[in-house]
Motif scaffolding. Structure first.
Motif, PDB file in Angstrom:
ATOM      1  N   VAL A  37       0.863  -1.179   0.000  1.00 26.26           N
ATOM      2  CA  VAL A  37       0.000   0.000   0.000  1.00 26.26           C
ATOM      3  C   VAL A  37       0.899   1.229   0.000  1.00 26.26           C
ATOM      4  CG1 VAL A  37      -1.785   1.251   1.252  1.00 26.26           C
ATOM      5  CG2 VAL A  37      -1.755  -1.241   1.304  1.00 26.26           C
ATOM      6  N   TYR A  38       0.715   2.116  -0.996  1.00 26.83           N
ATOM      7  CA  TYR A  38       1.443   3.386  -1.008  1.00 26.83           C
ATOM      8  C   TYR A  38       0.597   4.401  -0.268  1.00 26.83           C
ATOM      9  CZ  TYR A  38       4.770   1.953  -4.638  1.00 26.83           C
ATOM     10  OH  TYR A  38       5.758   1.351  -5.346  1.00 26.83           O
ATOM     11  N   LYS A  39       1.214   5.098   0.681  1.00 23.19           N
ATOM     12  CA  LYS A  39       0.486   6.164   1.372  1.00 23.19           C
ATOM     13  C   LYS A  39       1.031   7.489   0.843  1.00 23.19           C
ATOM     14  CE  LYS A  39      -0.520   3.719   5.677  1.00 23.19           C
ATOM     15  NZ  LYS A  39       0.303   2.501   5.530  1.00 23.19           N
ATOM     16  N   GLU A  44      -4.467   6.512   0.084  1.00 21.32           N
ATOM     17  CA  GLU A  44      -3.745   5.253  -0.032  1.00 21.32           C
ATOM     18  C   GLU A  44      -4.007   4.592  -1.378  1.00 21.32           C
ATOM     19  OE1 GLU A  44      -4.681   2.763   3.271  1.00 21.32           O
ATOM     20  OE2 GLU A  44      -3.529   4.002   4.670  1.00 21.32           O
ATOM     21  N   THR A  45      -2.963   4.011  -1.972  1.00 18.14           N
ATOM     22  CA  THR A  45      -3.109   3.236  -3.194  1.00 18.14           C
ATOM     23  C   THR A  45      -2.669   1.812  -2.900  1.00 18.14           C
ATOM     24  OG1 THR A  45      -2.187   5.196  -4.247  1.00 18.14           O
ATOM     25  CG2 THR A  45      -2.605   3.274  -5.671  1.00 18.14           C
ATOM     26  N   THR A  46      -3.540   0.873  -3.146  1.00 13.81           N
ATOM     27  CA  THR A  46      -3.126  -0.516  -2.999  1.00 13.81           C
ATOM     28  C   THR A  46      -2.508  -0.939  -4.325  1.00 13.81           C
ATOM     29  OG1 THR A  46      -5.012  -0.817  -1.551  1.00 13.81           O
ATOM     30  CG2 THR A  46      -3.893  -2.808  -2.300  1.00 13.81           C
ATOM     31  N   ALA A  47      -1.184  -1.075  -4.326  1.00 17.08           N
ATOM     32  CA  ALA A  47      -0.495  -1.426  -5.563  1.00 17.08           C
ATOM     33  C   ALA A  47      -0.515  -2.934  -5.756  1.00 17.08           C
ATOM     34  CB  ALA A  47       0.929  -0.902  -5.540  1.00 17.08           C
ATOM     35  N   LEU A  48      -0.356  -3.693  -4.678  1.00 18.19           N
ATOM     36  CA  LEU A  48      -0.360  -5.145  -4.774  1.00 18.19           C
ATOM     37  C   LEU A  48      -1.235  -5.700  -3.662  1.00 18.19           C
ATOM     38  CD1 LEU A  48       3.451  -5.831  -5.313  1.00 18.19           C
ATOM     39  CD2 LEU A  48       1.652  -6.001  -7.041  1.00 18.19           C
ATOM     40  N   GLY A  65       0.758  -7.380 -17.466  1.00 20.71           N
ATOM     41  CA  GLY A  65      -0.458  -6.808 -16.884  1.00 20.71           C
ATOM     42  C   GLY A  65      -0.633  -5.401 -17.388  1.00 20.71           C
ATOM     43  N   PRO A  66      -1.829  -4.842 -17.235  1.00 23.54           N
ATOM     44  CA  PRO A  66      -2.076  -3.481 -17.727  1.00 23.54           C
ATOM     45  C   PRO A  66      -1.213  -2.463 -16.985  1.00 23.54           C
ATOM     46  CG  PRO A  66      -3.903  -4.234 -16.389  1.00 23.54           C
ATOM     47  CD  PRO A  66      -3.012  -5.421 -16.576  1.00 23.54           C
ATOM     48  N   SER A  67      -1.055  -1.311 -17.567  1.00 17.61           N
ATOM     49  CA  SER A  67      -0.249  -0.255 -16.948  1.00 17.61           C
ATOM     50  C   SER A  67      -0.813   0.094 -15.573  1.00 17.61           C
ATOM     51  CB  SER A  67      -0.251   0.973 -17.849  1.00 17.61           C
ATOM     52  OG  SER A  67       0.572   1.949 -17.298  1.00 17.61           O
ATOM     53  N   GLY A  68       0.075   0.227 -14.612  1.00 18.53           N
ATOM     54  CA  GLY A  68      -0.341   0.614 -13.275  1.00 18.53           C
ATOM     55  C   GLY A  68      -0.818  -0.535 -12.412  1.00 18.53           C
ATOM     56  N   CYS A  69      -0.604  -1.786 -12.856  1.00 12.25           N
ATOM     57  CA  CYS A  69      -1.084  -2.918 -12.073  1.00 12.25           C
ATOM     58  C   CYS A  69      -0.086  -3.327 -10.997  1.00 12.25           C
ATOM     59  CB  CYS A  69      -1.391  -4.106 -12.978  1.00 12.25           C
ATOM     60  SG  CYS A  69       0.082  -4.826 -13.689  1.00 12.25           S
ATOM     61  N   GLY A  70       1.064  -2.673 -10.971  1.00 10.69           N
ATOM     62  CA  GLY A  70       2.007  -2.948  -9.887  1.00 10.69           C
ATOM     63  C   GLY A  70       3.169  -3.847 -10.278  1.00 10.69           C
ATOM     64  N   LYS A  71       3.446  -3.955 -11.571  1.00  6.94           N
ATOM     65  CA  LYS A  71       4.561  -4.798 -12.011  1.00  6.94           C
ATOM     66  C   LYS A  71       5.893  -4.265 -11.486  1.00  6.94           C
ATOM     67  CE  LYS A  71       3.653  -4.131 -16.436  1.00  6.94           C
ATOM     68  NZ  LYS A  71       2.472  -3.255 -16.420  1.00  6.94           N
ATOM     69  N   SER A  72       6.089  -2.973 -11.684  1.00  9.92           N
ATOM     70  CA  SER A  72       7.357  -2.382 -11.211  1.00  9.92           C
ATOM     71  C   SER A  72       7.443  -2.467  -9.694  1.00  9.92           C
ATOM     72  CB  SER A  72       7.464  -0.931 -11.648  1.00  9.92           C
ATOM     73  OG  SER A  72       7.519  -0.848 -13.047  1.00  9.92           O
ATOM     74  N   THR A  73       6.318  -2.219  -9.043  1.00 10.17           N
ATOM     75  CA  THR A  73       6.306  -2.316  -7.584  1.00 10.17           C
ATOM     76  C   THR A  73       6.737  -3.707  -7.141  1.00 10.17           C
ATOM     77  OG1 THR A  73       4.476  -0.759  -7.578  1.00 10.17           O
ATOM     78  CG2 THR A  73       4.862  -1.988  -5.552  1.00 10.17           C
ATOM     79  N   LEU A  74       6.192  -4.715  -7.796  1.00 10.07           N
ATOM     80  CA  LEU A  74       6.524  -6.099  -7.448  1.00 10.07           C
ATOM     81  C   LEU A  74       8.020  -6.352  -7.598  1.00 10.07           C
ATOM     82  CD1 LEU A  74       5.726  -9.045  -6.814  1.00 10.07           C
ATOM     83  CD2 LEU A  74       5.389  -9.367  -9.276  1.00 10.07           C
ATOM     84  N   ASP A 184      13.041  -5.219 -15.452  1.00 11.84           N
ATOM     85  CA  ASP A 184      11.828  -4.403 -15.532  1.00 11.84           C
ATOM     86  C   ASP A 184      11.748  -3.734 -16.908  1.00 11.84           C
ATOM     87  OD1 ASP A 184       9.635  -2.850 -15.202  1.00 11.84           O
ATOM     88  OD2 ASP A 184      10.343  -1.796 -13.413  1.00 11.84           O
ATOM     89  N   GLU A 185      10.946  -4.301 -17.785  1.00 10.94           N
ATOM     90  CA  GLU A 185      10.799  -3.798 -19.164  1.00 10.94           C
ATOM     91  C   GLU A 185      12.152  -3.409 -19.765  1.00 10.94           C
ATOM     92  OE1 GLU A 185       7.534  -1.460 -20.248  1.00 10.94           O
ATOM     93  OE2 GLU A 185       6.371  -1.889 -18.449  1.00 10.94           O
ATOM     94  N   PRO A 186      13.114  -4.331 -19.775  1.00  9.87           N
ATOM     95  CA  PRO A 186      14.471  -3.946 -20.179  1.00  9.87           C
ATOM     96  C   PRO A 186      14.560  -3.532 -21.645  1.00  9.87           C
ATOM     97  CG  PRO A 186      14.306  -6.324 -19.991  1.00  9.87           C
ATOM     98  CD  PRO A 186      13.021  -5.768 -19.466  1.00  9.87           C
TER      99      PRO A 186
HETATM  100  N1  ATP Z   1       6.029   5.991  -5.074  1.00  5.24           N
HETATM  101  C1  ATP Z   1       4.701   5.821  -5.234  1.00  5.24           C
HETATM  102  N2  ATP Z   1       3.836   6.492  -4.452  1.00  5.24           N
HETATM  103  C2  ATP Z   1       2.512   6.330  -4.589  1.00  5.24           C
HETATM  104  N3  ATP Z   1       1.929   5.500  -5.473  1.00  5.24           N
HETATM  105  C3  ATP Z   1       2.736   4.791  -6.280  1.00  5.24           C
HETATM  106  C4  ATP Z   1       4.170   4.923  -6.211  1.00  5.24           C
HETATM  107  N4  ATP Z   1       4.707   4.101  -7.135  1.00  5.24           N
HETATM  108  C5  ATP Z   1       3.675   3.503  -7.753  1.00  5.24           C
HETATM  109  N5  ATP Z   1       2.491   3.899  -7.238  1.00  5.24           N
HETATM  110  C6  ATP Z   1       1.160   3.434  -7.663  1.00  5.24           C
HETATM  111  O1  ATP Z   1       1.164   2.033  -7.582  1.00  5.24           O
HETATM  112  C7  ATP Z   1       0.510   1.480  -8.703  1.00  5.24           C
HETATM  113  C8  ATP Z   1       1.424   0.509  -9.422  1.00  5.24           C
HETATM  114  O2  ATP Z   1       2.513   1.201  -9.983  1.00  5.24           O
HETATM  115  P1  ATP Z   1       3.645   0.463 -10.816  1.00  5.24           P
HETATM  116  O3  ATP Z   1       4.649   1.457 -11.195  1.00  5.24           O
HETATM  117  O4  ATP Z   1       4.123  -0.703 -10.024  1.00  5.24           O
HETATM  118  O5  ATP Z   1       2.838  -0.033 -12.092  1.00  5.24           O
HETATM  119  P2  ATP Z   1       3.375  -0.791 -13.384  1.00  5.24           P
HETATM  120  O6  ATP Z   1       2.582  -2.022 -13.491  1.00  5.24           O
HETATM  121  O7  ATP Z   1       4.852  -0.930 -13.336  1.00  5.24           O
HETATM  122  O8  ATP Z   1       2.950   0.208 -14.522  1.00  5.24           O
HETATM  123  P3  ATP Z   1       3.650   0.437 -15.946  1.00  5.24           P
HETATM  124  O9  ATP Z   1       3.272  -0.734 -16.798  1.00  5.24           O
HETATM  125  O10 ATP Z   1       3.012   1.685 -16.438  1.00  5.24           O
HETATM  126  O11 ATP Z   1       5.105   0.540 -15.708  1.00  5.24           O
HETATM  127  C9  ATP Z   1       0.058   2.637  -9.577  1.00  5.24           C
HETATM  128  O12 ATP Z   1      -1.304   2.861  -9.323  1.00  5.24           O
HETATM  129  C10 ATP Z   1       0.872   3.794  -9.089  1.00  5.24           C
HETATM  130  O13 ATP Z   1       0.125   4.979  -9.178  1.00  5.24           O
END
Ligand code: ATP
Ligand code: MG
Lengths: 302, 321
Positions: A37-39, A44-48, A65-74, A184-186
């Motif tokens: 969860v990003y605060k 709050e955003t639940t990323a994963l 997964g679609p953009s913003g689904c949390g791949k980079s976060t993972l 990550d999307e190299p």
């Molecule tokens: N530092 C942060 N602070 C707050 N919210 C964040 C932060 N980083 C990412 N998020 C949120 O977490 C969610 C997932 O982000 P993430 O970058 O992991 O997506 P992604 O799957 O990698 O997207 P993309 O395909 O566009 O790269 C998004 O809704 C984003 O807005």
């Protein structure tokens, strides 16, 4: 429709045997009920949310997964660059607490050290871990040869093309002999042709090196071409939709793009990532432009 | 065919045009100065008397206002006395280029007026030393502090608010204090250069440090770099070319405090020379001295720029010609 949705689950005997063998290998990475969860000021955003999966040794896993689904976060959590709010990440059974040389990472933006030559970039990890200069140099040259850049050993990163930079980044990560290579999307910033070469090259490397690869992409073809299994995430919150075993036999090449297995898998991924019902209901997300004609009526292009 | 226009946003010009403009940037002001000096009627508001005639307060070589000269001339014509003679001239504070060029040379060949006085080159050397020590001492503290503040939030939060406050205080305001503490000779002068440079230096360098791409630190971390090693192996080499550029700009900044600094305590260095010459209305010497400061400043910067290119072969902005 029924036919294709089933097809991607049908595996030839050879493919099935490969998967059986793969699952016999030890588990390298285990993710259990991961939450993030990003605060922020906006709330709050639940990323994963409750992400779980296992990766076996020398497996090639793609995350899509679609953009913003949390791949980079993972992947950043796996690399130890980001904290997580709940769940567990185990590498060889031990919890991940921070970044370390046992998990190599290749970023989309290359992130080579501009002040170091290509060789010094590759030596960086070894020297940081106490290897002597001469030994590190020999080791680095070996890996540079593997990625085919021995001729550019004394060039600076700014003198290289994007594809070459990414090969250096791969060599730099692999020289540490990590248990898992996180990417990550190299190839996201590369042109189609270079990307195609890099995919084949990465498969070559993976075949010859004892390394497990977790590869993020948003390109469906790329995922199917590279992966043993594809982890499909959905957005808001990021959850695992399905872990697909790719039925396309190895060795892989672009010639397989039109085989029935490939088409079936792609159809399945399409259905998961762009579900037809969801698009219609998701009013806010769809762009419905009001088309105004800015050209002369007689000046028709079609 | 001309492919590049003279005014294309953010586009470099071809080398010959660049050279032409660089020369022009110096030639133009000199040309204007020449025009004003050598072409009469362009300005020339004064008259230099060559023969005072019967005007009792006129003397040879005296400068008088054009209107005054005309009035006296008319009076003499009316009274039938000897007419004063003179040529148009610029005010004393604008000597013509050739006079300044001459002064540039004679400055170094003329022995000091008084026994304990200094030759011009000795005065200049004094000034250079003040700048050198002031800038060196400032850098010794400000560079490490700036890099640490840019790297560690804790250092930044502890030091930067006070430094932000202090940098608004004009350095010369500390002149009297510096004399009280450090005496009347070199000490307070170096202190003024230090105060004038130090606070800006910390802030500029911490800012430069913060601009380093954080992804580079992350990459290093994933390669097994310990957090302690990040500073030495990533942050410092990563910012070095920019740090060097900052130092060049800040050194120029230090020069601008020179004159004020040298007026504090006993006047010294090039400032002493300038004030002396101005007192005797030798303005061509004043201009020559000012030009020397400019030449030394620009010269050092050009040398440092060349050196920077050698030192940082990976630095793109510096090598982009
Ligand atoms: N530092 C942060 N602070 C707050 N919210 C964040 C932060 N980083 C990412 N998020 C949120 O977490 C969610 C997932 O982000 P993430 O970058 O992991 O997506 P992604 O799957 O990698 O997207 P993309 O395909 O566009 O790269 C998004 O809704 C984003 O807005
Ligand atoms: Mg991403």
């Amino acid at each position: 429709m029924d036919n294709t949705t089933h097809d991607y689950l049908t595996q030839s005997d050879a493919v099935k045997a490969r998967f059986d063998k793969l699952k016999q290998r030890e588990v390298i990475l285990e993710v259990k009920g991961l939450n993030k969860v990003y605060k922020s000021a906006q709330g709050e955003t639940t990323a994963l949310s409750n992400v779980s999966f296992k990766t076996h040794r020398r497996e090639f896993v793609c995350v899509i997964g679609p953009s913003g689904c949390g791949k980079s976060t993972l992947i950043r959590i796996l690399a130890g660059l980001e904290s997580y709010s709940g769940g567990q990440v185990l590498l060889d059974g031990k919890p991940v607490t921070g970044p370390g040389r046992d998990r190599g990472m290749v970023f989309q933006g290359y992130t080579l050290f501009p002040w170091l030559t290509v060789r010094k970039n590759v030596m960086f990890g070894l020297e940081m871990n106490g290897m002597s200069g001469e030994e590190a140099r020999r080791e680095a040259d070996l890996w540079l040869e593997l990625v085919g850049l021995e001729r550019f050993a004394s060039a600076y990163p700014h003198q290289l093309s994007g594809g070459m930079k990414q090969r250096v980044a791969i060599a730099r990560a692999l020289v540490n002999q990590p248990r898992i290579l996180l990417m990550d999307e190299p190839f996201g910033a590369l042109d189609a042709q270079t990307r195609c070469k890099m995919q084949a090259h990465l498969l070559d490397i993976w075949r010859n090196v004892d390394v497990t690869i977790l590869f993020i992409t948003h390109d469906l073809d790329e995922a199917i071409l590279l992966a043993d299994r594809i982890l499909v995430l959905k957005a808001n919150p990021g959850e695992v939709q399905e872990l697909i075993e790719v039925p396309v036999p190895r060795p892989r090449s672009v010639d397989q793009l039109f085989t029935p297995e490939f088409i079936a898998t792609k159809a399945r991924l399409e259905a998961l990532i762009h579900p037809p019902t969801a698009v219609a209901s998701d009013e806010a997300e769809t762009v419905k432009p009001h088309m105004i004609r800015f050209t002369n009526v007689a000046d028709n292009v079609e | 065919m001309e492919t590049t226009a003279w005014f294309a946003a953010r586009q470099e010009l071809p080398p010959n045009r660049r050279k032409l403009l660089a020369i022009g940037s110096f030639v133009l002001p000199i040309l204007i100065w020449c025009l004003v000096s050598y072409v009469p009627f362009l300005w020339h508001p004064m008259v230099r008397i060559s023969d005072p005639g019967a005007v009792d307060y006129f003397q040879a070589d005296m400068l008088v206002d054009k209107a005054v000269f005309k009035a006296e001339l008319e009076t003499m014509q009316a009274q039938g006395g000897a007419l004063p003679v003179g040529g148009l001239s610029n005010p004393i504070y604008l000597p013509p280029p050739h006079k300044v060029a001459e002064a540039f040379y004679t400055g170094f060949t003329t022995p000091p007026a008084s026994k304990d006085g200094l030759w011009l080159h000795q005065s200049l050397w004094q000034s250079i030393q003040v700048i050198f020590w002031g800038f060196l001492l400032s850098s010794l503290v400000a560079v490490p502090l700036g890099v640490l503040a840019g790297t560690y939030s804790a250092v930044s939060r502890l030091f930067e608010p006070f430094i932000e406050f202090f940098r608004y205080l004009p350095a010369p305001a500390f002149g009297a204090l510096a004399v009280a503490v450090l005496g009347i000779y070199e000490g307070p002068k170096i202190a003024i250069i230090f105060i004038g440079t130090f606070f800006q230096q910390v802030l500029i360098i911490s800012n430069t440090t913060r601009k380093l791409d954080y992804a580079l630190l992350e990459a290093a971390l994933t390669l097994g770099t310990s957090r302690l090693k990040l500073l030495r192996h990533v942050v410092i080499p990563g910012i070095l070319p920019d740090l060097y550029r900052d130092q060049r700009i800040l050194l120029g900044w230090a020069w601008t405090y020179l004159i004020v600094a040298e007026l504090i305590g006993t006047s010294s260095g090039i400032t002493w020379f300038i004030t002396q010459q101005a007192r005797y209305e030798h303005f061509e010497n004043v201009y020559a001295a000012i030009l020397m400061i400019g030449i030394i400043g620009l010269g050092t910067d050009l040398v440092l720029a060349k050196l920077g290119k050698r030192l940082f072969p990976w630095d793109k902005p510096a090598n982009k010609q």
